[in-house]
Design an enzyme around this catalytic site. Sequence first.
Site, PDB file in Angstrom:
ATOM      1  N   ASN A   1       0.869  -1.172   0.000  1.00  0.00           N
ATOM      2  CA  ASN A   1       0.000   0.000   0.000  1.00  0.00           C
ATOM      3  C   ASN A   1       0.910   1.226   0.000  1.00  0.00           C
ATOM      4  O   ASN A   1       1.462   1.580   1.030  1.00  0.00           O
ATOM      5  CB  ASN A   1      -0.890  -0.024   1.248  1.00  0.00           C
ATOM      6  CG  ASN A   1      -1.703   1.250   1.413  1.00  0.00           C
ATOM      7  OD1 ASN A   1      -1.779   2.064   0.490  1.00  0.00           O
ATOM      8  ND2 ASN A   1      -2.311   1.429   2.580  1.00  0.00           N
TER       9      ASN A   1
ATOM     10  N   LYS B   1       0.206   4.262  -0.399  1.00  0.00           N
ATOM     11  CA  LYS B   1      -0.428   5.481   0.153  1.00  0.00           C
ATOM     12  C   LYS B   1      -0.127   6.674  -0.773  1.00  0.00           C
ATOM     13  O   LYS B   1      -0.026   6.488  -1.986  1.00  0.00           O
ATOM     14  CB  LYS B   1       0.043   5.705   1.590  1.00  0.00           C
ATOM     15  CG  LYS B   1      -0.137   4.441   2.442  1.00  0.00           C
ATOM     16  CD  LYS B   1       0.060   4.654   3.907  1.00  0.00           C
ATOM     17  CE  LYS B   1      -0.124   3.329   4.639  1.00  0.00           C
ATOM     18  NZ  LYS B   1      -0.053   3.455   6.078  1.00  0.00           N
TER      19      LYS B   1
ATOM     20  N   HIS C   1      -9.444   1.388   4.784  1.00  0.00           N
ATOM     21  CA  HIS C   1      -8.166   1.594   5.470  1.00  0.00           C
ATOM     22  C   HIS C   1      -8.385   2.555   6.644  1.00  0.00           C
ATOM     23  O   HIS C   1      -9.189   3.477   6.551  1.00  0.00           O
ATOM     24  CB  HIS C   1      -7.116   2.154   4.511  1.00  0.00           C
ATOM     25  CG  HIS C   1      -5.748   2.145   5.116  1.00  0.00           C
ATOM     26  ND1 HIS C   1      -5.333   3.120   5.983  1.00  0.00           N
ATOM     27  CD2 HIS C   1      -4.744   1.248   5.035  1.00  0.00           C
ATOM     28  CE1 HIS C   1      -4.104   2.816   6.393  1.00  0.00           C
ATOM     29  NE2 HIS C   1      -3.718   1.696   5.832  1.00  0.00           N
TER      30      HIS C   1
ATOM     31  N   GLU D   1      -6.770   4.954   7.694  1.00  0.00           N
ATOM     32  CA  GLU D   1      -6.577   6.380   7.387  1.00  0.00           C
ATOM     33  C   GLU D   1      -7.820   6.965   6.729  1.00  0.00           C
ATOM     34  O   GLU D   1      -8.147   8.138   6.927  1.00  0.00           O
ATOM     35  CB  GLU D   1      -5.316   6.555   6.519  1.00  0.00           C
ATOM     36  CG  GLU D   1      -4.055   6.349   7.350  1.00  0.00           C
ATOM     37  CD  GLU D   1      -2.889   5.694   6.619  1.00  0.00           C
ATOM     38  OE1 GLU D   1      -2.847   5.718   5.373  1.00  0.00           O
ATOM     39  OE2 GLU D   1      -2.005   5.144   7.319  1.00  0.00           O
TER      40      GLU D   1
ATOM     41  N   GLU E   1      -5.455  -4.796  10.625  1.00  0.00           N
ATOM     42  CA  GLU E   1      -4.444  -3.778  10.842  1.00  0.00           C
ATOM     43  C   GLU E   1      -4.735  -3.034  12.138  1.00  0.00           C
ATOM     44  O   GLU E   1      -5.555  -2.096  12.141  1.00  0.00           O
ATOM     45  CB  GLU E   1      -4.440  -2.768   9.684  1.00  0.00           C
ATOM     46  CG  GLU E   1      -4.180  -3.379   8.336  1.00  0.00           C
ATOM     47  CD  GLU E   1      -3.555  -2.385   7.354  1.00  0.00           C
ATOM     48  OE1 GLU E   1      -2.452  -2.646   6.899  1.00  0.00           O
ATOM     49  OE2 GLU E   1      -4.168  -1.340   7.088  1.00  0.00           O
TER      50      GLU E   1
ATOM     51  N   GLY F   1       2.474   2.365  10.781  1.00  0.00           N
ATOM     52  CA  GLY F   1       3.452   3.436  10.622  1.00  0.00           C
ATOM     53  C   GLY F   1       4.134   3.853  11.918  1.00  0.00           C
ATOM     54  O   GLY F   1       4.809   4.888  11.959  1.00  0.00           O
TER      55      GLY F   1
ATOM     56  N   SER G   1       3.315  -2.006  10.443  1.00  0.00           N
ATOM     57  CA  SER G   1       4.761  -2.080  10.696  1.00  0.00           C
ATOM     58  C   SER G   1       5.351  -3.452  10.408  1.00  0.00           C
ATOM     59  O   SER G   1       6.294  -3.873  11.070  1.00  0.00           O
ATOM     60  CB  SER G   1       5.085  -1.642  12.136  1.00  0.00           C
ATOM     61  OG  SER G   1       4.693  -0.296  12.336  1.00  0.00           O
TER      62      SER G   1
END
Length: 247
Positions: free
Chosen positions: A9, A11, A93, A95, A165, A171, A210
């Site tokens: 991904n 991003k 996702h 985000e 996730e 991250g 991560s």
Amino acid sequence: MRAGLIAGNWKMNGSLQSVTELVEGIKAGDAGKAELAVCPPAVFLMKVGGMLADTDIALGAQNVCNRDAGAFTGEISAAMLKESGCRYAIVGHSERRSLYLESDQLVAARFEMAVKNGLAPILCVGETLYEHEQGVTEAVVAKQIDAVLDATGIAGFAQAVIAYEPVWAIGTGLVASPEKAQAVHAFIRGKLAASDSGIAQQVRILYGGSMNASNAADLLSQADIDGGLIGGASLKADDFLAIAQSV
Ligand code: PGA
């Protein structure tokens, strides 16, 4: 036997030049037994898809609109993604959920639209740090999956991928322990099995958050971890391929 899938991904990262170099690097390397997919920023999909045409590496989008066509500025339809060569589309996702306020219902509608158009959704689920500390991970993940079950029924999962996730691991360099991740993956598979054990056994459940070359092997050795959705470490061909080789 579920084939291991390692999906990158990207991003909102990269430029035409860096994306070209990244794809060249991935193509030149060895992914071992893993299936690979990359999800570039939408504006680079056609370019990357063209470069991948002579490979088995799949193309994925980072989101997909919940509507067919029309006045939805900034959105991209499932049919457009299909035509651009996508096999996958990430939906939900964290985000998108947290920064762009996508609800469970909107995510489910995006998922449904992907399935209707022959795209395989990669449905992201996972708990925030606060929810993790409250011990409500299973309830959160169950609610996110229930919204999709309400929209498509269990049949929608026949062509889907799920990515667990934990939001606190994305991250951050923090990673769920293989045992804790496995427990959530088993919970998700058990939840789907309550509706259809065949689909539950076949659906791939990726871990994301991560994941890197040094922790991938331990995570991927767990019975219900069928691959990874990789953010940061997917932006370097060598790191991405090293994770793939752990499958
Ligand atoms: P990360 O991102 O690997 O950089 O933690 C994973 C993701 O957001 O899918």
